[in-house]
Design an enzyme around this catalytic site. Sequence first.
Site, short mmCIF file in Angstrom:
data_model
loop_
_atom_site.label_atom_id
_atom_site.label_comp_id
_atom_site.label_asym_id
_atom_site.label_seq_id
_atom_site.Cartn_x
_atom_site.Cartn_y
_atom_site.Cartn_z
N PRO A 248 45.77 35.64 41.90
CA PRO A 248 45.99 35.94 43.43
C PRO A 248 46.24 34.78 44.31
O PRO A 248 46.53 34.90 45.56
CB PRO A 248 44.58 36.66 43.85
CG PRO A 248 43.71 36.09 43.10
CD PRO A 248 44.17 35.93 41.66
N GLY B 253 44.28 31.29 43.97
CA GLY B 253 43.27 30.49 43.92
C GLY B 253 43.65 28.89 43.33
O GLY B 253 43.30 28.09 43.82
N ARG C 142 50.75 41.82 42.94
CA ARG C 142 49.92 40.68 42.87
C ARG C 142 50.71 39.58 43.51
O ARG C 142 50.09 38.68 44.17
CB ARG C 142 49.58 40.32 41.47
CG ARG C 142 48.65 41.40 40.96
CD ARG C 142 48.47 41.21 39.34
NE ARG C 142 47.96 39.85 39.01
CZ ARG C 142 46.67 39.45 38.93
NH1 ARG C 142 45.72 40.15 39.47
NH2 ARG C 142 46.41 38.08 38.55
N ASP D 266 47.76 30.00 33.63
CA ASP D 266 46.25 30.59 33.32
C ASP D 266 46.53 32.07 32.70
O ASP D 266 46.80 32.98 33.47
CB ASP D 266 45.81 30.62 34.79
CG ASP D 266 44.32 31.24 34.84
OD1 ASP D 266 43.41 30.82 34.02
OD2 ASP D 266 43.92 32.08 35.78
N CYS E 10 39.71 32.96 30.95
CA CYS E 10 38.49 33.07 31.17
C CYS E 10 37.68 33.85 30.02
O CYS E 10 36.97 35.07 30.51
CB CYS E 10 38.36 33.86 32.51
SG CYS E 10 39.25 35.28 32.74
#
Length: 461
Positions: free
Chosen positions: A115, A117, A141, A181, A234
Amino acid sequence: MAVILPEAFTDRMQRQLGQEEYELFLQEFQKEGLRGLRINTEKISAADFCARVPFHLTRVPWTENGFYYEDQDPVTKHPYYYAGLYYVQEPSAMLPASRLPVSPGDLVLDLCAAPGGKATELASRLKGKGMLVANDVSATRAKALLKNLSVWGAANCCVTGETPEKLLQAFGCCFDRILVDAPCSGEGMFRRDGSLIQSWQERGPEEYAPLQKDILDTAVQMLRPGGDILYSTCTFSGEEDEQVIGWILEKYPELQMREVIPWYEGFCPGAAPAEKSVRVWPQRMKGEGHYLALLHKRADSGILKDSRIRLSGEEAANSWKKAAPEVLDFLKRLPADFCEGRQYLQKGEQIYLLPPYRLPGRLRFLGTGLFLGTLKKGRFEPSQPLAMTLRSCEFDGAVDFSSDDPRVIRYLKGETIELTETDRELPDGWVLVCVDGFALGWGKHSRGTIKNKYCPGWRMQ
């Protein structure tokens, strides 16, 4: 609330960590996760921010502008949140953008950006020079990404909603830095979002690894010789982390692993064949699970497929010959260097300031550069994103309220604002509504009343 972890996950983690470390890992997973915010250092220094806000802040040690806050702190209700002075972000998630070696003037791609960051931090590190292309394949998104970059006040950005393959076809090999990411099984976020556990049971690491390889493969082809890619997830899964890096290093001999610096004492080195990568374990650091790997493409590894897409100063200057007089009149109210080095573009009624690059025309752009406003029937109406790039001292018709003035909340809720006698020296017409010097949005002033022009979709609920 205690997290109930799947047996298949705990069995694998026990093998991966060893019994002693695994017990510490399990104990940490039963604790509540920590909360963080990251300061927009293009608008305010960390020291100034901490002195102004009533929050209970503790420094996140691995990043200069990150802080933990406590549960009782109303961080999403404070006017500074709406002014784009900070972004609420999980502390470990602050790492990837801070470890990609971005310099002002770079051409940067955030390939899986929503989103926003990480994209907002990359935009700050460019310091208004160069360009950030922030992409997410999901249009929904990507819209959230566009809003977050707009609130942040990022002007040299383009937001796209495309597949990596389409970006490669359009841009070719031209990016100096790329952040990947990657979508992952989300193991590192299990205690923050219990729904990820069910998703993991339905679609685990074996489902994500092929997708991650495809995305990273395409990113490597978009990276110019001498450039860098930071790959992050993550998740704790070696199948999604070290094995992906090992695979890409084998496929592209021109890639080399670089040390992730600056090194923090809680970092753990990755496993073979990616020992220079970094693992973040929640039992070792005050944050959730994360993985980082920095790859460098050797400068002697080839010739650019496409010429650099940066425009010359003359080309950018020529675009202003098409500028509407009404727009030029409004821009005179902004700092003299505000448009320096940027292109002018009009699409129908919409006016944009573009970074000095040739943008491919065959992509789905949700945002290109800075949306200045609209030109309707000879009248120029400034945009919300334009407001977010300014401070009260940078517009000749600004009204500045203190953060504890109740009119700030009324403005953020979309209400009409009445001025006091001391405020009424404002000229009639467009005014920039600010809190403690930081812009919130526009209003239309007439005889002591400000008609609210704050973006309806951004209003405080």
